[in-house]
Scaffold this active site. Structure first.
Site, PDB file in Angstrom:
ATOM      1  N   GLU A 289       0.819  -1.209   0.000  1.00 35.94           N
ATOM      2  CA  GLU A 289       0.000   0.000   0.000  1.00 35.94           C
ATOM      3  C   GLU A 289       0.856   1.265   0.000  1.00 35.94           C
ATOM      4  OE1 GLU A 289      -2.661  -0.765   3.328  1.00 35.94           O
ATOM      5  OE2 GLU A 289      -4.036  -1.844   1.993  1.00 35.94           O
ATOM      6  N   ASP A 368      -8.174  -9.156   4.061  1.00 35.03           N
ATOM      7  CA  ASP A 368      -7.909  -8.045   4.969  1.00 35.03           C
ATOM      8  C   ASP A 368      -8.990  -7.949   6.043  1.00 35.03           C
ATOM      9  OD1 ASP A 368      -6.942  -5.793   6.160  1.00 35.03           O
ATOM     10  OD2 ASP A 368      -7.316  -4.448   4.468  1.00 35.03           O
ATOM     11  N   GLU A 396     -12.453  -2.521  12.393  1.00 28.38           N
ATOM     12  CA  GLU A 396     -12.545  -1.829  11.105  1.00 28.38           C
ATOM     13  C   GLU A 396     -13.709  -2.330  10.254  1.00 28.38           C
ATOM     14  OE1 GLU A 396      -8.962  -2.058   8.799  1.00 28.38           O
ATOM     15  OE2 GLU A 396      -9.806  -0.901   7.138  1.00 28.38           O
TER      16      GLU A 396
HETATM   17  C1  GCU Z   1      -6.086  -2.250   5.967  1.00 29.77           C
HETATM   18  C2  GCU Z   1      -6.455  -0.926   6.561  1.00 29.77           C
HETATM   19  C3  GCU Z   1      -5.342   0.040   6.470  1.00 29.77           C
HETATM   20  C4  GCU Z   1      -4.069  -0.564   7.025  1.00 29.77           C
HETATM   21  C5  GCU Z   1      -3.777  -1.866   6.349  1.00 29.77           C
HETATM   22  C6  GCU Z   1      -2.609  -2.618   6.960  1.00 29.77           C
HETATM   23  O1  GCU Z   1      -5.972  -2.125   4.573  1.00 29.77           O
HETATM   24  O2  GCU Z   1      -7.603  -0.423   5.943  1.00 29.77           O
HETATM   25  O3  GCU Z   1      -5.698   1.180   7.178  1.00 29.77           O
HETATM   26  O4  GCU Z   1      -2.996   0.296   6.849  1.00 29.77           O
HETATM   27  O5  GCU Z   1      -4.879  -2.703   6.477  1.00 29.77           O
HETATM   28  O6  GCU Z   1      -2.866  -3.607   7.635  1.00 29.77           O
HETATM   29  O7  GCU Z   1      -1.466  -2.252   6.759  1.00 29.77           O
END
Ligand code: GCU
Length: 682
Positions: A289, A368, A396
Site C-alpha cells: 500500500e 484483509d 474496522e
Molecule cells: C487495511 C487498513 C489500512 C491498514 C492496512 C494494513 O488495509 O484499511 O488502514 O494500513 O490494512 O494492515 O497495513
C-alpha cells in the site's frame, strides 16, 4: 475514573460477606519479595486489589513464622519459599510461567522464576478473587503458549489513530509524545494483567514525522513510555520506515544489500538501544500500500528483513515483518490477478531464508480482516520461518465499535483451523506458537482497539475483545465463553442474571453481525475509505482487488484450481479439495471460493438467494434483541455504563436495518427472485 476507565481491573468490594472474609483471612499478611520496578508494580497492584475487593490493608511481613501469609516473589530469593520449592518442581516454568499454590499451614505462594512471571502470578491471583474461585488447596501452574503476545497500535504523532474508533492516541498528541503518563501506566497495568508482553506504539504506515521516532528527536521521550511498559513486563517496539536511510539518513538509496545502508541501520539501532536497553525491535510494513521496501531495488523480502535483523541481533532485538503485500493498483477488468493469492505467492518461495530473529506477521485471512475469510494458507505453508498470527481487534470491518461484535469466536476458529501441514492436528495455534515446526520464536500480534476515550475502547463491551485477545494469546485453549465469563465478572461484578445476559449478548454477537452484513464469506460490501456501513458495489470497480462479481445470474469469486484463480490450491490436502468443490466447501465460505447461481443450494438446504434474504432479516431482528437483552438488566448495571452501551445498541439496531434493506434490495433487483416468505423488500 469511572465510566469504564478501570476496565476489568475494577476492584469493587466483593458483596458476598462470607466469601470476602474467607479471602481476607488468607490475605491478611503479605510478603512481596524484591523491589525491582516490576516487583513494585506487583506489590502496588496486590495492595490495590486487596483493599478494593476485600476492604483490607494487609500487614506486610517477611517473618518466616507460621500462620496465613500471601507470598509473592522469585523462590530462590527468600527462604519463605522453601516449603514451595521442596514441594514442587519449578523448572520448566520458563521466563513467564508461574505457580499459585496454597500450603497446609495457610500460606499462598505466588511465584515464578523472574519478576515478570511473579507479576503474572499476582494478576492471576487477583483474577481468582474477582471470579470467586476457591483458594483452599489451590495448585495452579500456568505457562504462556505463545512467546510473543503483542499489540500493534496504529497511532500517528498528530494524535490520530488509523482505523481507531475510541478517540485519539494514548501515546501521541499534536506531534509530541503525550505527557499523560499516568494514563499510560494504567494502560500498561491492563495489558500486563492479561499477559501482553510487547507493543508497537506507532502506525505501520510510518509517515514523515514518525520516521524520526528512532532518532534523538523523540527517543528520550519514547524511553519514558518504554520504562512504564518495562515495569509491567512489556517490551516496546517501533514501526519503521524502510526508506529511513534516505529520508533521515541522507543516503541516496535504501537498498538492503548496500553497505552504507547496512552501516546506517546499525548505528541507528545502536542509538535506540542507548535510550531503551530492552527495546523489542522493529515492526515493518514494506512494499505494501505505497510503503517503500526492497522491491524498489530488485531485492526480495528476505533481503529486506535480514538487513534489519542483522542490525538488531547483537541487542536481542526482533524484526516483525508483515506479509500484507499485494498489488493495490489492480484493474478490476483483470480477472487473472487474485489478491487472495498474494501473500503466499510472495513469501512461500522465501521460506527458510529469514534470520532467526525475524518473525513474519501474517494476517489471519488472505484478504484483509473481513468478517469471514478462510485462514491464510501461508500459516502452516511455511515450515522454516518464524510465524506470528496477526489479528485485528479494532473493529474496522466488524462494526467500528458502534456495533457489538465479540471477536473471540472468530479468532478461535482461526487458531483451531487444522492446516494439515504435518497431518491431522496441525492447528494454526501450533504453527504460531512454534511447536509444530520446532521454532523458537512465535506468537500473536493484534491491532489494538484503544484510544483516549474515557472507557478506552469507545464501546464498553469492546473491552472484551482486548481482554479476550490477550487471554487467547496466553492460552489458546480457553473457550470464547470462559474468556467472556471472566471478563464479565471482572468488569460488572458477580451478578448471575447480568452475567447470563451479557454472556449471551457477547457470544451471539459475531454471528449476528455476520448475518446482516456481506453474505457467505464474500466480503467488501462496505463504503470505500472509512469502511463503515453497507455499499454492495463500494469496492466492485476499485483498484484494491476486492470483488464479488454479482450479476443477474449469480455471485462469488471462482478461486478454484480447475476454473478459477487457483487460490484453493495453496492449501494442504485435504483442505484444498474441500474448498475446491462446491459441495464440500463450507457454506459460510462458499462465495469466497466459488461463483454460483442464486439458486444454488447450500448444504443448509436453502438457495443462496433465500439465504441472503433470511439471514439479513434474521440478523436485523437479532440485532434488535441485543438491545432488548441489555434493557432487561438495566437496573443491575451502573447507570452511566448502562447508558453508554444502550446508545450504541440503539444505533446498531437501526444500522442493521440499513444493512438488511440495502443488501436485500440489491440482490432482489439483480436476481429478480422474490423472497419465499414475501417479506418487505424495497
Ligand atoms: C487495511 C487498513 C489500512 C491498514 C492496512 C494494513 O488495509 O484499511 O488502514 O494500513 O490494512 O494492515 O497495513
Amino acid at each position: 475514573a469511572g465510566g469504564g476507565y478501570e476496565g476489568w481491573l475494577k476492584y469493587s468490594l466483593i458483596e458476598d460477606a462470607g466469601m470476602r472474609e474467607a479471602y481476607a483471612e488468607k490475605c491478611s499478611r503479605l510478603a512481596v519479595v524484591g523491589d525491582s520496578p516490576v516487583m513494585a508494580s506487583a506489590r502496588r497492584e496486590l495492595k490495590l486489589a486487596l483493599s478494593g475487593l476485600l476492604g483490607i490493608v494487609p500487614e506486610e511481613s517477611e517473618l518466616p513464622d507460621r500462620g496465613p501469609l500471601l507470598v509473592a516473589g522469585v523462590p530462590d530469593r527468600s527462604q519463605l519459599f522453601e516449603p514451595l520449592a521442596a514441594a514442587g518442581d519449578l523448572s520448566g516454568l520458563g521466563e513467564e510461567g508461574y505457580v499459585i499454590e496454597s500450603s497446609s499451614d495457610g500460606r499462598v505462594y505466588l511465584a515464578g522464576l523472574t519478576d515478570r512471571a511473579v507479576l503474572y502470578a499476582v494478576f492471576g491471583f487477583i483474577r481468582l478473587l474477582q471470579n470467586g474461585e476457591d483458594l483452599e488447596e489451590i495448585r495452579i501452574r500456568e505457562t504462556p503458549a505463545n512467546g510473543l503476545r503483542m499489540l500493534n497500535h496504529w497511532d500517528n504523532l498528530d494524535g490520530s489513530v488509523e482505523r481507531g474508533y475510541a478517540g485519539k492516541s494514548l501515546f501521541f498528541n499534536n506531534g509530541e509524545i503525550t505527557d499523560d503518563l499516568e494514563r499510560i501506566e494504567d494502560y500498561a497495568r491492563l495489558l500486563a494483567s492479561c499477559g501482553i508482553n510487547a507493543a508497537a506504539i506507532n502506525n505501520v504506515n510510518v509517515h514523515k514525522q514518525e520516521t524520526l521516532l528512532i532518532t534523538d528527536a523523540y527517543l528520550p521521550e519514547v524511553s519514558r513510555i518504554a520504562a512504564i511498559f518495562r515495569s509491567c513486563g512489556i517490551r516496546l517496539f517501533l514501526s519503521v520506515n524502510y526508506a529511513s536511510p534516505m529520508e533521515i539518513g541522507g543516503l541516496n538509496t535504501a537498498d538492503p544489500l548496500n553497505a552504507d545502508v547496512a552501516a546506517w541501520w546499525k548505528s541507528a539501532v545502536g542509538n535506540v538501544y542507548r535510550h531503551i536497553p530492552d527495546f523489542g525491535g522493529f515492526l515493518v510494513k514494506a512494499d505494501s500500500e505505497f510503503r517503500p521496501g526492497p522491491f524498489t531495488y530488485g531485492r526480495n523480502h528476505a533481503d529486506g528483513a535480514n538487513l534489519l535483523a542483522d542490525a538488531l541481533a547483537p541487542f536481542g532485538g526482533l524484526v516483525v515483518w508483515r506479509c500484507f503485500v499485494y498489488n493495490c493498483l489492480q484493474d478490476w477488468r483483470d480477472r487473472s490477478t487474485d489478491r487472495a493469492r498474494a501473500a503466499y505467492d510472495h513469501f512461500m518461495p522465501l521460506d527458510g531464508d529469514f534470520r532467526d530473529n525475524v518473525l513474519l506477521q501474517i494476517k489471519n485471512g488472505p484478504m484483509d480482516f473481513q468478517v469471514r475469510e478462510p485462514v491464510s494458507p501461508l500459516l502452516g505453508g511455511m515450515k522454516r520461518t518464524n510465524q506470528l498470527l496477526e489479528l485485528q481487534i479494532t473493529q474496522e470491518y466488524t462494526g467500528q465499535q458502534r456495533h457489538l461484535c465479540y471477536l473471540v469466536p472468530q479468532w478461535k476458529e482461526v487458531i483451531e483451523f487444522d492446516t494439515r501441514a504435518r497431518g491431522e492436528g496441525s492447528l494454526v495455534a501450533r504453527v504460531v506458537d512454534g511447536s509444530l515446526f520446532g521454532r523458537r520464536l512465535g506468537g500473536m500480534a493484534a491491532v489494538a482497539n484503544v484510544g483516549d476515550a474515557p472507557n478506552w475502547t469507545g464501546h464498553l463491551l469492546a473491552q472484551a475483545n482486548l481482554y479476550g485477545y490477550a487471554r487467547l494469546a496466553w492460552n489458546p485453549g480457553l473457550s470464547s465463553e470462559e474468556i467472556a465469563r471472566e471478563w464479565v465478572r471482572m468488569t460488572f461484578g458477580r451478578d448471575w442474571e447480568a452475567e447470563r445476559v451479557i454472556l449471551q449478548m457477547l457470544l451471539d454477537s459475531y454471528n449476528i453481525y455476520e448475518a446482516y452484513t456481506a453474505p457467505l464469506g464474500v466480503g467488501w460490501m462496505v463504503n470505500p475509505d472509512h469502511h463503515y456501513g453497507p455499499n454492495v458495489d463500494g469496492y466492485e470497480y476499485a483498484k484494491w482487488g476486492t470483488y464479488h462479481y454479482a450479476d443477474r445470474d449469480g455471485i462469488g469469486v471462482d478461486r478454484t484450481v480447475a476454473t478459477g484463480t487457483g487460490f484453493a490450491g495453496q492449501y494442504h490436502s485435504p483442505n484444498s479439495e474441500r474448498y475446491e468443490s462446491r459441495e464440500s466447501c463450507p457454506d459460510e465460505l462458499l462465495l469466497f471460493f466459488h461463483h454460483v447461481p442464486y439458486k444454488h443450494r447450500l448444504n443448509s438446504g436453502k438457495t443462496v438467494i433465500q439465504h441472503i434474504y433470511d439471514s439479513r432479516f434474521e440478523g436485523a431482528e437479532r440485532a434488535a434483541e441485543l438491545l432488548t437483552l441489555w434493557e432487561s438488566i438495566g437496573e443491575r448495571i451502573d447507570e452511566e455504563l448502562y447508558g453508554q452501551v444502550r446508545q450504541r445498541l440503539l444505533h446498531q439496531r437501526e444500522h442493521a436495518c440499513e444493512w438488511r434493506d440495502i443488501l436485500n434490495t440489491y440482490f432482489y433487483r439483480k436476481s429478480g427472485i422474490a423472497d419465499e416468505h414475501g417479506r418487505m423488500i424495497y
